[in-house]
Motif scaffolding. Structure first.
Motif, PDB file in Angstrom:
ATOM      1  N   PHE A   1      -7.980 -23.641  -3.193  1.00 23.27           N
ATOM      2  CA  PHE A   1      -7.335 -23.043  -4.494  1.00 23.27           C
ATOM      3  C   PHE A   1      -6.730 -21.916  -5.015  1.00 23.27           C
ATOM      4  O   PHE A   1      -5.797 -21.433  -4.879  1.00 23.27           O
ATOM      5  N   ILE A   2      -8.117 -22.312  -4.904  1.00 24.15           N
ATOM      6  CA  ILE A   2      -8.232 -20.774  -5.132  1.00 24.15           C
ATOM      7  C   ILE A   2      -7.676 -19.361  -4.041  1.00 24.15           C
ATOM      8  O   ILE A   2      -6.963 -18.102  -4.243  1.00 24.15           O
ATOM      9  N   SER A   3      -7.977 -19.703  -3.006  1.00 25.08           N
ATOM     10  CA  SER A   3      -7.948 -18.620  -1.587  1.00 25.08           C
ATOM     11  C   SER A   3      -6.058 -18.816  -1.777  1.00 25.08           C
ATOM     12  O   SER A   3      -5.230 -17.972  -1.788  1.00 25.08           O
ATOM     13  N   ALA A   4      -5.624 -19.401  -1.674  1.00 18.58           N
ATOM     14  CA  ALA A   4      -4.051 -20.024  -1.783  1.00 18.58           C
ATOM     15  C   ALA A   4      -3.037 -19.242  -2.513  1.00 18.58           C
ATOM     16  O   ALA A   4      -2.591 -18.100  -2.789  1.00 18.58           O
ATOM     17  N   VAL A   5      -4.006 -18.611  -3.976  1.00 15.23           N
ATOM     18  CA  VAL A   5      -3.169 -18.346  -5.535  1.00 15.23           C
ATOM     19  C   VAL A   5      -3.536 -16.963  -5.252  1.00 15.23           C
ATOM     20  O   VAL A   5      -2.833 -16.092  -5.398  1.00 15.23           O
ATOM     21  N   ILE A   6      -5.393 -16.550  -4.260  1.00 15.23           N
ATOM     22  CA  ILE A   6      -4.805 -14.918  -3.892  1.00 15.23           C
ATOM     23  C   ILE A   6      -3.826 -14.487  -3.004  1.00 15.23           C
ATOM     24  O   ILE A   6      -3.214 -13.687  -3.129  1.00 15.23           O
ATOM     25  N   ASN A   7      -3.256 -16.089  -1.950  1.00 17.78           N
ATOM     26  CA  ASN A   7      -2.580 -15.479  -0.798  1.00 17.78           C
ATOM     27  C   ASN A   7      -1.012 -15.219  -2.088  1.00 17.78           C
ATOM     28  O   ASN A   7      -0.496 -14.222  -1.396  1.00 17.78           O
ATOM     29  N   PHE A   8      -0.961 -16.160  -2.965  1.00 19.70           N
ATOM     30  CA  PHE A   8       0.712 -15.699  -3.507  1.00 19.70           C
ATOM     31  C   PHE A   8       0.350 -14.605  -3.893  1.00 19.70           C
ATOM     32  O   PHE A   8       1.542 -13.698  -4.112  1.00 19.70           O
ATOM     33  N   LEU A   9      -0.687 -14.273  -4.905  1.00 17.19           N
ATOM     34  CA  LEU A   9      -0.275 -12.941  -5.182  1.00 17.19           C
ATOM     35  C   LEU A   9      -0.442 -11.710  -4.991  1.00 17.19           C
ATOM     36  O   LEU A   9       0.017 -10.668  -4.860  1.00 17.19           O
ATOM     37  N   ILE A  10      -1.351 -11.951  -3.682  1.00 14.98           N
ATOM     38  CA  ILE A  10      -1.273 -10.342  -2.318  1.00 14.98           C
ATOM     39  C   ILE A  10       0.022 -10.576  -1.816  1.00 14.98           C
ATOM     40  O   ILE A  10       1.102  -9.375  -1.818  1.00 14.98           O
ATOM     41  N   THR A  11       0.921 -11.508  -1.674  1.00 18.37           N
ATOM     42  CA  THR A  11       2.005 -11.318  -0.790  1.00 18.37           C
ATOM     43  C   THR A  11       3.165 -11.499  -2.350  1.00 18.37           C
ATOM     44  O   THR A  11       3.967 -10.518  -2.089  1.00 18.37           O
ATOM     45  N   ALA A  12       3.217 -11.767  -3.542  1.00 20.40           N
ATOM     46  CA  ALA A  12       3.913 -11.006  -4.610  1.00 20.40           C
ATOM     47  C   ALA A  12       3.667  -9.988  -5.001  1.00 20.40           C
ATOM     48  O   ALA A  12       5.280  -9.371  -5.312  1.00 20.40           O
ATOM     49  N   ALA A  13       2.825  -9.356  -4.707  1.00 12.03           N
ATOM     50  CA  ALA A  13       2.051  -8.235  -5.396  1.00 12.03           C
ATOM     51  C   ALA A  13       2.954  -6.967  -4.234  1.00 12.03           C
ATOM     52  O   ALA A  13       4.175  -6.395  -4.850  1.00 12.03           O
ATOM     53  N   ALA A  14       2.867  -7.579  -2.845  1.00 20.35           N
ATOM     54  CA  ALA A  14       3.367  -6.773  -1.926  1.00 20.35           C
ATOM     55  C   ALA A  14       4.791  -6.713  -2.381  1.00 20.35           C
ATOM     56  O   ALA A  14       5.889  -5.380  -1.009  1.00 20.35           O
ATOM     57  N   VAL A  15       5.967  -8.120  -2.171  1.00 20.82           N
ATOM     58  CA  VAL A  15       7.214  -8.172  -2.238  1.00 20.82           C
ATOM     59  C   VAL A  15       8.000  -7.203  -2.797  1.00 20.82           C
ATOM     60  O   VAL A  15       8.680  -7.007  -3.194  1.00 20.82           O
ATOM     61  N   PHE A  16       7.096  -7.214  -4.387  1.00 26.37           N
ATOM     62  CA  PHE A  16       7.565  -6.277  -5.621  1.00 26.37           C
ATOM     63  C   PHE A  16       7.648  -5.332  -5.088  1.00 26.37           C
ATOM     64  O   PHE A  16       8.037  -4.323  -5.370  1.00 26.37           O
ATOM     65  N   ALA A  17       6.365  -4.742  -4.482  1.00 22.82           N
ATOM     66  CA  ALA A  17       6.314  -2.470  -4.042  1.00 22.82           C
ATOM     67  C   ALA A  17       7.361  -2.592  -3.259  1.00 22.82           C
ATOM     68  O   ALA A  17       7.847  -1.668  -3.619  1.00 22.82           O
ATOM     69  N   ILE A  18       7.633  -3.139  -2.609  1.00 21.81           N
ATOM     70  CA  ILE A  18       9.214  -3.781  -0.965  1.00 21.81           C
ATOM     71  C   ILE A  18      10.651  -3.519  -2.146  1.00 21.81           C
ATOM     72  O   ILE A  18      10.840  -2.110  -1.715  1.00 21.81           O
ATOM     73  N   VAL A  19      10.076  -4.552  -2.699  1.00 19.10           N
ATOM     74  CA  VAL A  19      11.322  -4.042  -3.279  1.00 19.10           C
ATOM     75  C   VAL A  19      11.717  -3.250  -4.772  1.00 19.10           C
ATOM     76  O   VAL A  19      12.755  -2.750  -4.801  1.00 19.10           O
ATOM     77  N   LYS A  20      10.817  -2.718  -4.959  1.00 24.50           N
ATOM     78  CA  LYS A  20      10.867  -1.543  -6.147  1.00 24.50           C
ATOM     79  C   LYS A  20      11.018  -0.731  -5.183  1.00 24.50           C
ATOM     80  O   LYS A  20      12.220   0.885  -5.964  1.00 24.50           O
ATOM     81  N   ALA A  21      10.305  -0.157  -4.126  1.00 23.82           N
ATOM     82  CA  ALA A  21      10.692   0.803  -3.073  1.00 23.82           C
ATOM     83  C   ALA A  21      12.499   1.222  -2.465  1.00 23.82           C
ATOM     84  O   ALA A  21      12.545   2.023  -2.570  1.00 23.82           O
ATOM     85  N   MET A  22      12.553  -0.250  -2.564  1.00 23.51           N
ATOM     86  CA  MET A  22      14.205  -0.507  -2.291  1.00 23.51           C
ATOM     87  C   MET A  22      14.929   0.622  -3.237  1.00 23.51           C
ATOM     88  O   MET A  22      15.919   0.876  -2.676  1.00 23.51           O
ATOM     89  N   ASN A  23      14.822  -0.180  -4.644  1.00 25.97           N
ATOM     90  CA  ASN A  23      15.453  -0.354  -5.410  1.00 25.97           C
ATOM     91  C   ASN A  23      15.913   1.440  -5.302  1.00 25.97           C
ATOM     92  O   ASN A  23      16.217   1.592  -5.915  1.00 25.97           O
ATOM     93  N   GLU A  24      14.097   1.513  -5.765  1.00 33.31           N
ATOM     94  CA  GLU A  24      14.765   3.346  -5.969  1.00 33.31           C
ATOM     95  C   GLU A  24      15.095   4.537  -5.273  1.00 33.31           C
ATOM     96  O   GLU A  24      15.989   5.371  -5.362  1.00 33.31           O
ATOM     97  N   VAL A  25      14.740   3.947  -3.748  1.00 36.16           N
ATOM     98  CA  VAL A  25      15.591   4.459  -2.983  1.00 36.16           C
ATOM     99  C   VAL A  25      16.831   4.369  -2.365  1.00 36.16           C
ATOM    100  O   VAL A  25      17.741   5.239  -2.871  1.00 36.16           O
ATOM    101  N   ASN A  26      17.550   3.318  -3.510  1.00 36.15           N
ATOM    102  CA  ASN A  26      19.151   3.199  -3.512  1.00 36.15           C
ATOM    103  C   ASN A  26      19.466   4.268  -4.837  1.00 36.15           C
ATOM    104  O   ASN A  26      20.295   4.597  -4.341  1.00 36.15           O
ATOM    105  N   ARG A  27      18.805   3.812  -5.626  1.00 35.72           N
ATOM    106  CA  ARG A  27      18.460   4.818  -6.283  1.00 35.72           C
ATOM    107  C   ARG A  27      18.742   6.439  -5.843  1.00 35.72           C
ATOM    108  O   ARG A  27      20.298   6.787  -6.721  1.00 35.72           O
TER     109      ARG A  27
END
Length: 159
Positions: free
Chosen positions: A78-104
């Motif tokens: 379960f801890i490994s799955a939580v780590i997977n989720f946190l890494i995925t969420a952080a990466a998606v957040f970084a990608i969306v933040k970068a795309m928003n900045e590019v659009n801005r």
């Protein structure tokens, strides 16, 4: 088209598939699956071996599993799955933040170049609305076709 005037199922399906948002969603699902494989590889091949090194060679965190008459509840998985989720969420957040900045930045550059004003000027004008019944009317109408109210520009010498 069918005799009764309705589209056939195949034509409706083709129209549905050819919409842009369906294709975007399909691409997103495919990229998401590939990205999940990358994150799982990172956790399995990098993070879990580091945890094993820190804990003295155990594949999971020792003491985080319970044996109930032969059924094992493994909290380290379960801890490994939580780590997977946190890494995925952080990466998606970084990608969306970068795309928003590019659009801005793109919008800011277009505004500085005067392209935003040109696009606003080229946009279709707002439709004319009857002030009485709030229905859309033609730009050159002098009476509302919905409520028959007299509009600006109405002239009738007989009245």
């Amino acid at each position: 088209m069918a005799k009764d005037g309705k589209k056939g199922v195949i034509a409706e399906f083709a129209e549905f598939i050819n919409r842009g948002n369906v294709m975007d969603m399909a691409v997103g699902v495919i990229i998401g699956g590939a990205f999940t494989a990358v994150v799982n590889a990172l956790v399995t091949n990098v993070i879990q071996p580091l945890i094993s090194f820190v804990t003295g060679g155990a594949p999971g965190v020792p003491g985080l599993s319970i044996n109930l008459n032969g059924s094992v509840i493994d909290f380290s998985a379960f801890i490994s799955a939580v780590i997977n989720f946190l890494i995925t969420a952080a990466a998606v957040f970084a990608i969306v933040k970068a795309m928003n900045e590019v659009n801005r930045l793109r919008d800011l550059a277009a505004e500085k170049a005067g392209l935003a004003k040109k696009a606003e000027q080229d946009a279709a004008p707002e439709p004319r609305v009857c002030p009485f019944c709030k229905q859309q009317i033609a730009d050159d109408a002098t009476r509302c076709p919905h409520c028959t109210s007299k509009l600006e520009g109405y002239e009738n010498g007989a009245e």
